[in-house]
Design an enzyme around this catalytic site. Sequence first.
Site, short mmCIF file in Angstrom:
data_model
loop_
_atom_site.label_atom_id
_atom_site.label_comp_id
_atom_site.label_asym_id
_atom_site.label_seq_id
_atom_site.Cartn_x
_atom_site.Cartn_y
_atom_site.Cartn_z
N GLU A 89 13.13 12.90 23.80
CA GLU A 89 13.78 11.79 23.62
C GLU A 89 12.10 10.73 23.97
O GLU A 89 11.59 10.94 24.68
CB GLU A 89 14.55 11.47 23.80
CG GLU A 89 15.84 11.85 23.96
CD GLU A 89 17.53 11.51 24.39
OE1 GLU A 89 17.87 10.95 23.75
OE2 GLU A 89 16.95 11.40 25.57
N CYS A 102 8.17 4.15 24.80
CA CYS A 102 8.50 5.28 26.31
C CYS A 102 8.82 6.50 24.99
O CYS A 102 9.74 6.46 25.33
CB CYS A 102 9.23 4.68 26.59
SG CYS A 102 10.34 5.50 28.12
N CYS A 109 11.77 18.66 33.27
CA CYS A 109 10.86 18.55 34.21
C CYS A 109 11.18 19.04 35.42
O CYS A 109 12.34 19.29 36.49
CB CYS A 109 11.08 16.67 34.63
SG CYS A 109 9.53 15.84 35.46
N CYS A 113 13.57 14.98 41.26
CA CYS A 113 13.97 13.98 41.64
C CYS A 113 15.48 13.44 41.93
O CYS A 113 16.01 14.10 41.10
CB CYS A 113 13.12 12.41 40.92
SG CYS A 113 11.75 12.29 41.21
N CYS A 116 17.70 11.38 39.32
CA CYS A 116 17.17 11.48 38.07
C CYS A 116 17.83 12.33 37.27
O CYS A 116 17.68 13.20 37.53
CB CYS A 116 15.56 11.11 37.82
SG CYS A 116 14.83 11.50 36.22
N GLY A 156 9.55 14.56 31.01
CA GLY A 156 8.76 14.84 31.74
C GLY A 156 8.22 14.25 32.55
O GLY A 156 7.94 12.62 33.05
N SER A 188 2.99 6.64 33.97
CA SER A 188 4.08 6.88 35.20
C SER A 188 3.57 7.94 35.93
O SER A 188 4.24 8.62 34.53
CB SER A 188 4.94 5.67 34.70
OG SER A 188 5.90 6.10 35.90
N HIS A 213 9.63 3.79 45.34
CA HIS A 213 11.27 4.50 45.84
C HIS A 213 11.61 4.99 47.16
O HIS A 213 12.76 4.70 47.12
CB HIS A 213 11.58 5.62 44.72
CG HIS A 213 11.23 5.45 43.14
ND1 HIS A 213 11.68 4.78 42.86
CD2 HIS A 213 11.66 6.91 42.70
CE1 HIS A 213 11.34 4.42 41.67
NE2 HIS A 213 11.36 6.42 40.72
N CYS A 330 15.66 4.15 31.86
CA CYS A 330 15.15 4.41 32.92
C CYS A 330 15.82 5.78 33.18
O CYS A 330 17.39 5.55 34.12
CB CYS A 330 14.71 4.39 33.85
SG CYS A 330 13.99 2.39 33.60
N1 SAH Z 1 8.33 11.58 35.70
C1 SAH Z 1 7.57 10.10 35.64
C2 SAH Z 1 7.78 9.36 33.69
C3 SAH Z 1 9.05 9.17 33.92
S1 SAH Z 1 10.65 8.90 34.73
C4 SAH Z 1 7.88 9.16 36.49
O1 SAH Z 1 8.02 10.00 37.82
O2 SAH Z 1 7.26 8.22 36.80
C5 SAH Z 1 10.39 6.53 34.52
C6 SAH Z 1 11.45 6.04 36.34
O3 SAH Z 1 12.53 5.70 35.78
C7 SAH Z 1 10.26 6.42 37.38
O4 SAH Z 1 10.31 5.41 38.21
C8 SAH Z 1 11.63 6.99 37.35
O5 SAH Z 1 11.95 7.47 38.97
C9 SAH Z 1 13.40 5.77 37.25
N2 SAH Z 1 14.07 6.64 37.20
C10 SAH Z 1 14.43 7.92 37.06
N3 SAH Z 1 16.49 7.72 37.35
C11 SAH Z 1 16.24 6.52 37.37
C12 SAH Z 1 17.95 5.59 37.28
N4 SAH Z 1 19.05 6.41 37.11
N5 SAH Z 1 18.07 4.47 37.06
C13 SAH Z 1 16.46 3.69 36.97
N6 SAH Z 1 15.36 4.14 37.74
C14 SAH Z 1 15.09 5.71 37.20
#
Ligand code: SAH
Length: 339
Positions: A89, A102, A109, A113, A116, A156, A188, A213, A330
Amino acid sequence: MPNLFGITRDDLEKYFLSIGEKKYKALQVYEWLYEQRVFNIDEFSNIKKEVRDKLKNDFTTDFIQIEKKQVADLTEKYLFRLHDNEFIEAVVMHHDYGVSICVSSQVGCNMGCRFCESGRLKKVRNLDTYEMVEQILAIEKDLGLKINSVVIMGIGEPLDNYDNIVNFIKIINDAKGLKIGARHITVSTCGLVPKIYDLSHIGIPINLAISFHAPTDELRSKLMPVNKVYSIDALIKAIRDFLQVTSRRVTIEYVMLNNVNDSIDDAKELAHLFKGMNIYVNLIPYNETNHLEFKRSSKNRIKAFYDTLKKEGINVTIRKEFGRNIDAACGQLRGRRSE
Ligand code: SAH
């Protein structure tokens, strides 16, 4: 066979030299692709047929397909089908100051985390450079507009696909490519430390955003397994190096998880870590997903966290939200075709 949209101008010059042609042909090809937006090699009329045939023999110009498009206020989300029937996406956001996209960097991935959605599908493969360039080209064509800024923040972990990301940056930053200024490109990362050092030295002063975070190793390791490999200390050293080499400001992303990482003490510890560094903290209101154990921090808690950072002398903003009602925000991207 390589795809023409994944080749940097330098590499295309080398290619032409290798087949006994002048290297300026690379510039001509770039002008067709990125200025004229002519994607059919047969139509490159200033290049003689014999060379066009050779090009067609050595490169494809296959395109990723728009499978589905969802529209909400100021946001569009695209689901793309790749050549091997995988899905990714990309999200477009319309700001007062221009249009940003974006883009995704991998199918799935592996970073795991906990909060996510994108990581629920383990990494299937890296995206090729052309599959990232084409996310932009396909959307510009579909919307009939020019994208001004690019964040590599979709599905990713970009630094887990390092070489392709660097080529992607070169192509979109090229004055004869997509002409997106370095200051309008953001990578990022969850914190793959050795690759952050590498990224400092590519000679293109892009923006770096770190998904941080949590202010302690104990909490960060619980939320983000990558922290067990690269600790906060190691990560901050890499950020210092990036700041020193590029003279750019680094964004520290901080997702606000209710009662998990959003206390006043957390804010103070975070401020302490970054005191005096040229960073700013971007607070991300959590978008609730199927990870039911995490909830969005209340407005009051976000405000108190924000105020504490400010008081401690840290630049801080709260991220403007886009696309929640189409699961385009995000951490909500998944790249599956149906629910
Ligand atoms: N892998 C990269 C880019 C993708 S995530 C990274 O970790 O930066 C993009 C951002 O969205 C990251 O800061 C991630 O931690 C955050 N994110 C992930 N899940 C989220 C959620 N449910 N709500 C808000 N931000 C989130």
